[in-house]
Design an enzyme around this catalytic site. Structure first.
Site, PDB file in Angstrom:
ATOM      1  N   GLU A  28      -4.756   1.027   3.556  1.00  0.00           N
ATOM      2  CA  GLU A  28      -3.362   0.565   3.547  1.00  0.00           C
ATOM      3  C   GLU A  28      -2.982  -0.083   4.876  1.00  0.00           C
ATOM      4  OE1 GLU A  28       1.237   2.169   2.893  1.00  0.00           O
ATOM      5  OE2 GLU A  28      -0.429   3.582   2.728  1.00  0.00           O
ATOM      6  N   LYS A  66      -4.414  -1.231  -0.581  1.00  0.00           N
ATOM      7  CA  LYS A  66      -2.968  -1.009  -0.751  1.00  0.00           C
ATOM      8  C   LYS A  66      -2.226  -1.807   0.318  1.00  0.00           C
ATOM      9  CE  LYS A  66       0.743   2.420  -0.911  1.00  0.00           C
ATOM     10  NZ  LYS A  66       1.130   3.828  -1.086  1.00  0.00           N
TER      11      LYS A  66
END
Length: 356
Positions: free
Chosen positions: A196, A238
């Protein structure tokens, strides 16, 4: 010559992770990439969840945090739209009122349990307020423990800001290498890493500036992942969507967000990665859903599943409906299912009222 050939062979053999968990990692990543499903990000730290609970007048104590997560995880039919839940470590050991562990609640629904493994951001020395993420110390042992306790994937968040001078090359390189080291350690221990890199929306920059930074950051992240021999088929990305800064005027349209986000992914993200599960990044529930739908509508090459890994964009309305009152659990769960179903349809480009 023989030594050079042996070295070359070793390099080829280690171009990506190979080990006892290889097949399982690929299978887990594929399960997380099920069309029409996404992830619930319920990994808020104690401090962060405290702010959410304060917003509805609920005290930040363990019992209330547990009750909230039980309500979310046990919502009837949630498994139709959710392939996995990212949890905070506290949640991994909690139980429902009937004694069933929250991990087992998810597993019985066919939802994969995941775990946040970073320990938060700290200032990056030598920069003007930029950050790096902590948590690599002891991560190998923690990942082995989390796997034994039922987790099958993990998450690590790196944070970048946009200004006239940021993100700096130092910040980009440091966070890329931390993400890659985390991902490699996860795969060694049977956990699919969710990578992420979040570019914050603070600022008044145009969408074109966010697009350029997103492409630079993602290129650095995937270079580091390759250097650390991370298997692309056994990981999930992500990222943020590409948007204008939240203080910018005018704001970008859903069509512009979709076009710039897809272009950034096409330029940087290997097709071997099975899914791109977006963070909501402070967008409203409606905007996060609408932008995701638009990405799955416009004609474009999309070798990855494009779906959601939302926290606030799934939970905001749910918290208001719940209000900490056990009598409101059913109504709050109905709100969760409605939000999850809308995002499920958006991940297929089938949101009602769209051009699908």
């Amino acid at each position: 010559a023989a030594a050079a050939a042996a070295a070359a062979a070793a390099t080829v053999a280690m171009s990506c992770f190979q080990g006892e968990y290889t097949a399982e990692l690929i299978a887990t990543a594929q399960a997380l990439s099920t069309p029409g499903k996404g992830l619930l990000a319920a990994d808020e730290s104690t401090g962060t969840i405290g702010k959410r609970l304060a917003g509805i007048g609920v005290e930040n104590v363990e019992e209330n945090r547990r009750a909230l997560r039980e309500m979310l995880f046990s919502a009837p039919g949630f498994e139709k739209y959710c392939s996995g839940v990212i949890m905070y470590e506290e949640t991994l050991g909690q139980k429902c009122d009937d004694g069933t562990s929250l991990v087992d609640v998810l597993r019985l629904k066919g939802i994969l349990p995941g775990i946040k493994v970073d320990t938060g951001v700290v200032p990056l020395p030598g920069t003007n307020g930029e950050t790096t993420t902590q948590g690599l110390d002891g991560l190998d042992a923690r990942c082995a423990e989390y796997y034994a306790r039922g987790a099958r994937f993990a998450k690590w968040r790196a944070v970048y800001s946009i200004s006239d001078v940021t993100p700096t090359p130092q910040c980009i390189a440091d966070n890329a290498n931390c993400l890659a080291r985390y991902a490699a350690i996860c795969q060694q221990n049977g956990l699919v890493p969710i990578v992420e890199p979040e570019i914050l929306t603070d600022g008044n920059h145009p969408i074109e500036r966010c697009a350029a930074v997103t492409e630079t950051v993602l290129a650095a992240v995937f270079k580091a992942l390759h250097d650390h021999h991370v298997m692309m088929e056994g990981m999930i990305l992500k990222p943020n969507m590409v948007t204008a800064g939240k203080s910018a005027s005018p704001q970008a349209t859903a069509s512009e967000v979709a076009r710039f986000t897809l272009r950034a992914l096409q330029r940087t993200t290997p097709p071997a990665v099975p899914a791109v599960l977006f963070l909501s990044g402070g967008q409203s529930e409606e905007d996060a859903t609408k932008n995701l739908n638009e990405m799955n509508l416009i004609p474009a090459v999309r070798p990855w599943l494009l779906s959601f890994s939302y926290g606030r964009a799934l939970q905001g309305s749910v918290l208001k409906a719940w209000g900490g009152n056990p009598n409101n659990v059913g109504a709050a769960q109905a709100v969760l299912i409605a939000r999850a179903e809308a995002n499920s349809k958006a991940s297929l480009g089938e949101l009602p009222g769209s051009a699908a």
